[in-house]
Scaffold this motif. Structure first.
Motif, mmCIF file in Angstrom:
data_model
loop_
_atom_site.group_PDB
_atom_site.id
_atom_site.type_symbol
_atom_site.label_atom_id
_atom_site.label_comp_id
_atom_site.label_asym_id
_atom_site.label_seq_id
_atom_site.Cartn_x
_atom_site.Cartn_y
_atom_site.Cartn_z
ATOM 1 N N MET A 122 -42.377 -27.285 5.337
ATOM 2 C CA MET A 122 -42.346 -26.241 4.542
ATOM 3 C C MET A 122 -41.889 -24.947 5.336
ATOM 4 S SD MET A 122 -46.521 -25.568 4.532
ATOM 5 C CE MET A 122 -47.359 -25.266 6.064
ATOM 6 N N THR A 123 -41.903 -23.797 4.555
ATOM 7 C CA THR A 123 -41.796 -22.444 5.453
ATOM 8 C C THR A 123 -42.612 -21.863 4.517
ATOM 9 O OG1 THR A 123 -39.420 -22.789 5.880
ATOM 10 C CG2 THR A 123 -39.871 -20.763 5.694
ATOM 11 N N ALA A 124 -43.675 -20.902 5.018
ATOM 12 C CA ALA A 124 -44.581 -20.212 4.579
ATOM 13 C C ALA A 124 -44.407 -18.537 4.798
ATOM 14 C CB ALA A 124 -45.902 -20.556 4.931
ATOM 15 N N GLU A 125 -44.116 -17.680 3.886
ATOM 16 C CA GLU A 125 -44.048 -16.336 4.011
ATOM 17 C C GLU A 125 -45.454 -15.678 3.357
ATOM 18 O OE1 GLU A 125 -41.058 -12.869 2.428
ATOM 19 O OE2 GLU A 125 -40.761 -14.777 1.639
ATOM 20 N N ILE A 126 -45.827 -14.758 4.359
ATOM 21 C CA ILE A 126 -47.158 -14.103 4.044
ATOM 22 C C ILE A 126 -46.717 -12.606 3.928
ATOM 23 C CG2 ILE A 126 -49.327 -13.412 4.999
ATOM 24 C CD1 ILE A 126 -47.897 -16.698 5.653
ATOM 25 N N THR A 127 -46.956 -11.757 3.145
ATOM 26 C CA THR A 127 -46.539 -10.731 2.935
ATOM 27 C C THR A 127 -47.997 -9.768 2.682
ATOM 28 O OG1 THR A 127 -46.090 -10.623 0.560
ATOM 29 C CG2 THR A 127 -44.241 -10.780 2.028
ATOM 30 N N LEU A 128 -47.813 -8.558 3.281
ATOM 31 C CA LEU A 128 -49.239 -7.853 3.163
ATOM 32 C C LEU A 128 -48.577 -6.354 2.540
ATOM 33 C CD1 LEU A 128 -50.570 -8.128 6.939
ATOM 34 C CD2 LEU A 128 -51.169 -9.572 4.781
ATOM 35 N N GLY A 129 -49.418 -5.762 1.627
ATOM 36 C CA GLY A 129 -48.879 -4.730 1.089
ATOM 37 C C GLY A 129 -50.038 -3.556 0.727
ATOM 38 N N ASP A 130 -50.108 -2.285 0.587
ATOM 39 C CA ASP A 130 -50.982 -1.492 0.193
ATOM 40 C C ASP A 130 -51.449 -1.920 -1.343
ATOM 41 O OD1 ASP A 130 -51.113 -0.277 2.577
ATOM 42 O OD2 ASP A 130 -49.502 1.180 2.059
ATOM 43 N N ASP A 186 -41.578 -32.745 -2.452
ATOM 44 C CA ASP A 186 -42.358 -32.092 -1.310
ATOM 45 C C ASP A 186 -43.138 -31.055 -1.951
ATOM 46 O OD1 ASP A 186 -41.579 -33.972 0.680
ATOM 47 O OD2 ASP A 186 -40.202 -32.423 1.521
ATOM 48 N N ARG A 187 -42.733 -30.201 -2.973
ATOM 49 C CA ARG A 187 -43.564 -29.358 -3.604
ATOM 50 C C ARG A 187 -44.682 -29.977 -4.408
ATOM 51 N NH1 ARG A 187 -45.354 -27.420 -8.096
ATOM 52 N NH2 ARG A 187 -45.369 -25.115 -8.657
ATOM 53 N N ALA A 188 -44.423 -31.014 -5.041
ATOM 54 C CA ALA A 188 -45.231 -31.730 -6.034
ATOM 55 C C ALA A 188 -46.324 -32.453 -5.096
ATOM 56 C CB ALA A 188 -44.621 -32.958 -6.728
ATOM 57 N N ARG A 189 -46.016 -32.876 -3.872
ATOM 58 C CA ARG A 189 -46.832 -33.637 -3.111
ATOM 59 C C ARG A 189 -47.999 -32.510 -2.505
ATOM 60 N NH1 ARG A 189 -48.577 -37.622 0.229
ATOM 61 N NH2 ARG A 189 -48.797 -37.455 2.288
ATOM 62 N N HIS A 190 -47.059 -31.429 -2.120
ATOM 63 C CA HIS A 190 -48.080 -30.368 -1.426
ATOM 64 C C HIS A 190 -49.340 -29.896 -2.578
ATOM 65 C CE1 HIS A 190 -48.265 -26.865 1.627
ATOM 66 N NE2 HIS A 190 -49.341 -27.360 1.432
ATOM 67 N N ALA A 191 -48.561 -29.913 -3.804
ATOM 68 C CA ALA A 191 -49.327 -29.231 -4.932
ATOM 69 C C ALA A 191 -50.541 -30.304 -5.113
ATOM 70 C CB ALA A 191 -48.916 -28.982 -5.984
ATOM 71 N N ASP A 192 -50.178 -31.687 -5.129
ATOM 72 C CA ASP A 192 -51.160 -32.665 -5.464
ATOM 73 C C ASP A 192 -52.096 -32.798 -4.342
ATOM 74 O OD1 ASP A 192 -49.775 -33.225 -7.665
ATOM 75 O OD2 ASP A 192 -48.733 -35.017 -7.102
ATOM 76 N N LEU A 193 -51.820 -32.577 -3.260
ATOM 77 C CA LEU A 193 -52.766 -32.792 -2.008
ATOM 78 C C LEU A 193 -53.777 -31.500 -1.761
ATOM 79 C CD1 LEU A 193 -50.115 -33.776 0.704
ATOM 80 C CD2 LEU A 193 -52.148 -35.042 -0.146
ATOM 81 N N VAL A 223 -45.003 -20.441 -0.372
ATOM 82 C CA VAL A 223 -44.918 -21.643 0.442
ATOM 83 C C VAL A 223 -43.626 -22.353 -0.040
ATOM 84 C CG1 VAL A 223 -45.649 -23.752 1.467
ATOM 85 C CG2 VAL A 223 -47.131 -21.754 1.574
ATOM 86 N N ARG A 224 -42.473 -22.304 0.587
ATOM 87 C CA ARG A 224 -41.175 -22.867 0.213
ATOM 88 C C ARG A 224 -41.033 -24.253 0.752
ATOM 89 N NH1 ARG A 224 -40.000 -17.603 1.355
ATOM 90 N NH2 ARG A 224 -39.286 -16.493 -0.382
ATOM 91 N N HIS A 225 -40.664 -25.156 -0.182
ATOM 92 C CA HIS A 225 -40.429 -26.596 0.081
ATOM 93 C C HIS A 225 -38.880 -26.961 -0.095
ATOM 94 C CE1 HIS A 225 -44.553 -26.161 -0.918
ATOM 95 N NE2 HIS A 225 -44.893 -26.867 -0.126
ATOM 96 N N GLU A 281 -46.701 -6.158 7.913
ATOM 97 C CA GLU A 281 -45.915 -6.436 6.604
ATOM 98 C C GLU A 281 -45.750 -7.823 6.185
ATOM 99 O OE1 GLU A 281 -42.497 -3.980 6.166
ATOM 100 O OE2 GLU A 281 -43.514 -2.032 6.823
ATOM 101 N N ARG A 282 -45.037 -8.682 7.204
ATOM 102 C CA ARG A 282 -44.797 -9.884 6.907
ATOM 103 C C ARG A 282 -44.694 -10.861 8.179
ATOM 104 N NH1 ARG A 282 -38.629 -11.881 4.628
ATOM 105 N NH2 ARG A 282 -38.298 -10.386 6.344
ATOM 106 N N ILE A 283 -45.250 -12.160 7.616
ATOM 107 C CA ILE A 283 -45.183 -13.234 8.676
ATOM 108 C C ILE A 283 -44.315 -14.500 7.990
ATOM 109 C CG2 ILE A 283 -46.326 -14.786 10.138
ATOM 110 C CD1 ILE A 283 -48.622 -12.766 10.295
ATOM 111 N N VAL A 284 -43.509 -15.105 8.657
ATOM 112 C CA VAL A 284 -42.805 -16.063 8.175
ATOM 113 C C VAL A 284 -42.704 -17.401 9.192
ATOM 114 C CG1 VAL A 284 -40.586 -17.299 7.047
ATOM 115 C CG2 VAL A 284 -41.180 -14.806 6.738
ATOM 116 N N PHE A 285 -43.315 -18.311 8.953
ATOM 117 C CA PHE A 285 -43.343 -19.616 9.968
ATOM 118 C C PHE A 285 -43.015 -20.769 9.129
ATOM 119 C CE2 PHE A 285 -47.703 -19.666 8.134
ATOM 120 C CZ PHE A 285 -47.941 -21.001 8.128
ATOM 121 N N THR A 286 -42.339 -21.993 9.847
ATOM 122 C CA THR A 286 -42.011 -23.076 9.277
ATOM 123 C C THR A 286 -42.586 -24.391 10.378
ATOM 124 O OG1 THR A 286 -40.135 -24.524 8.571
ATOM 125 C CG2 THR A 286 -39.663 -23.096 10.517
#
Length: 157
Positions: A102-110, A128-135, A121-123, A80-85
């Motif tokens: 960052m902290t990334a949350e991956i969710t799987l649903g039917d 930091d969000r803008a930098r990640h988007a720009d990269l 992906v939380r910043h 269902e879900r994986i969260v890592f930082t």
């Protein structure tokens, strides 16, 4: 989801959740998709449990590897879900990761066609969000998600 701090990606993967989960939790499968091709990935640690290490390296030539990710899993809900930082490294020490913490949350649903795959992906701040988007967040995470889909779909056949 906070649009000032978070980046998202959604995709339907034409494979059952178990195949997508396996692509995330089996080191032999993760190394096939985790880094954008043509680069290659080596998985040093993949302890898919809360507090477990998540350490990968990358290579342009398949010979010389450099650090890619040193992180820990925060939440693991099977299928269902994986969260890592990466703000805490695999030794449980505060980290100053590049390019951004960052902290990334991956969710799987039917989904009728397979798996509803979602990433947030939380910043910590808008810069930091803008930098990640720009990269190239959308392009990079989009490409590895496409590669993930290919691995999961080949397992499901």
């Amino acid at each position: 989801m906070n649009p000032d701090l978070d980046l998202t990606l959604e995709r339907v993967i034409r494979a059952p959740r178990a195949a997508v989960w396996s692509a995330w939790t089996d080191p032999a499968r993760l190394c096939k998709w985790w880094i954008p091709a043509p680069m290659t990935c080596r998985v040093d640690r993949l302890e898919v449990r809360p507090g477990g290490g998540f350490v990968t390296e990358m290579s342009q030539d398949g010979v010389a590897f450099v650090p890619h990710l040193n992180a820990i899993f925060l939440v693991v809900d099977e299928l269902e879900r994986i969260v890592f930082t990466n703000a805490i490294d695999s030794a449980w020490r505060p980290a100053k990761p590049t390019p951004v913490p960052m902290t990334a949350e991956i969710t799987l649903g039917d989904h009728p066609d397979g798996t509803d795959y979602r990433i947030i992906v939380r910043h910590g701040d808008p810069a930091d969000r803008a930098r990640h988007a720009d990269l190239g967040f959308a392009e990079g995470w989009g490409l590895v998600t496409k590669q993930l889909a290919s691995v999961a779909e080949s397992v499901a056949r």
